[in-house]
Motif scaffolding. Structure first.
Motif, PDB file in Angstrom:
ATOM      1  N   GLU A   1      78.108  69.673  62.633  1.00  0.00           N
ATOM      2  CA  GLU A   1      79.079  69.907  61.559  1.00  0.00           C
ATOM      3  C   GLU A   1      78.434  69.700  60.186  1.00  0.00           C
ATOM      4  O   GLU A   1      78.695  70.476  59.254  1.00  0.00           O
ATOM      5  CB  GLU A   1      80.286  68.980  61.720  1.00  0.00           C
TER       6      GLU A   1
ATOM      7  N   ARG B   1      75.209  70.078  59.471  1.00  0.00           N
ATOM      8  CA  ARG B   1      74.306  71.217  59.242  1.00  0.00           C
ATOM      9  C   ARG B   1      75.090  72.444  58.779  1.00  0.00           C
ATOM     10  O   ARG B   1      74.679  73.133  57.846  1.00  0.00           O
ATOM     11  CB  ARG B   1      73.530  71.557  60.512  1.00  0.00           C
ATOM     12  N   ASN B   2      76.216  72.716  59.436  1.00  0.00           N
ATOM     13  CA  ASN B   2      77.008  73.880  59.054  1.00  0.00           C
ATOM     14  C   ASN B   2      77.628  73.706  57.676  1.00  0.00           C
ATOM     15  O   ASN B   2      77.700  74.667  56.907  1.00  0.00           O
ATOM     16  CB  ASN B   2      78.072  74.191  60.113  1.00  0.00           C
TER      17      ASN B   2
ATOM     18  N   ARG C   1      74.862  74.532  55.359  1.00  0.00           N
ATOM     19  CA  ARG C   1      74.629  75.982  55.343  1.00  0.00           C
ATOM     20  C   ARG C   1      75.657  76.690  54.458  1.00  0.00           C
ATOM     21  O   ARG C   1      75.305  77.531  53.635  1.00  0.00           O
ATOM     22  CB  ARG C   1      74.696  76.546  56.756  1.00  0.00           C
TER      23      ARG C   1
ATOM     24  N   GLU D   1      77.582  79.813  59.041  1.00  0.00           N
ATOM     25  CA  GLU D   1      77.655  78.790  60.080  1.00  0.00           C
ATOM     26  C   GLU D   1      77.063  79.323  61.374  1.00  0.00           C
ATOM     27  O   GLU D   1      77.072  80.529  61.622  1.00  0.00           O
ATOM     28  CB  GLU D   1      79.111  78.391  60.327  1.00  0.00           C
ATOM     29  N   ARG D   2      76.549  78.410  62.190  1.00  0.00           N
ATOM     30  CA  ARG D   2      75.992  78.791  63.483  1.00  0.00           C
ATOM     31  C   ARG D   2      76.645  77.952  64.564  1.00  0.00           C
ATOM     32  O   ARG D   2      76.981  76.794  64.335  1.00  0.00           O
ATOM     33  CB  ARG D   2      74.484  78.571  63.479  1.00  0.00           C
ATOM     34  N   GLU D   3      76.819  78.533  65.714  1.00  0.00           N
ATOM     35  CA  GLU D   3      77.417  77.809  66.838  1.00  0.00           C
ATOM     36  C   GLU D   3      76.376  76.927  67.506  1.00  0.00           C
ATOM     37  O   GLU D   3      75.192  77.202  67.463  1.00  0.00           O
ATOM     38  CB  GLU D   3      77.991  78.797  67.850  1.00  0.00           C
TER      39      GLU D   3
ATOM     40  N   THR E   1      74.141  73.539  68.145  1.00  0.00           N
ATOM     41  CA  THR E   1      73.458  72.582  67.276  1.00  0.00           C
ATOM     42  C   THR E   1      72.064  73.054  66.872  1.00  0.00           C
ATOM     43  O   THR E   1      71.098  72.303  66.935  1.00  0.00           O
ATOM     44  CB  THR E   1      73.346  71.211  67.978  1.00  0.00           C
TER      45      THR E   1
ATOM     46  N   ASP F   1      67.281  79.104  55.983  1.00  0.00           N
ATOM     47  CA  ASP F   1      68.238  78.053  55.634  1.00  0.00           C
ATOM     48  C   ASP F   1      67.571  77.021  54.726  1.00  0.00           C
ATOM     49  O   ASP F   1      68.130  76.599  53.710  1.00  0.00           O
ATOM     50  CB  ASP F   1      68.766  77.324  56.884  1.00  0.00           C
TER      51      ASP F   1
END
Length: 93
Positions: free
Chosen positions: A7, A9-10, A13, A20-22, A24, A31
């Motif tokens: 969370e 990291r997103n 981002r 966002e990426r799904e 981890t 990025d």
């Protein structure tokens, strides 16, 4: 309950204009380059992006998390406390 590493990291981002990426996944070079720009750490962008370790070390140094920029001692990925410091720095700018 606190945010998970994924969370954080997103959130970083999104704060720097990335998507966002799904799961981890770690930060991509793109990025990290966007994050460098957001915290004011200048990188050479002519041609190839610098190594991830160099960008991670520069980011941590720029936000004051470490005193000295040292790519050889940079973590292979940001730890949770580092991510919290990064998101705070990005949100301030």
């Amino acid at each position: 309950m606190g945010q998970t590493v994924a969370e954080l990291r997103n959130a970083i981002r999104v704060a720097v204009g990335r998507f966002e990426r799904e799961g981890t996944p770690a930060f991509t070079k793109e990025d990290l380059a966007a994050l460098c720009d957001a915290v004011g750490y200048e990188i050479e962008t002519g041609g190839r992006l610098p190594p991830k370790a160099e960008m991670r070390a520069g980011i941590l140094s720029k936000i004051g998390f470490v005193e000295e920029e040292n790519p050889e001692e940079a973590p292979s990925s940001f730890r949770k406390d580092e991510l919290k410091a990064i998101i705070a720095a990005v949100q301030e700018s």
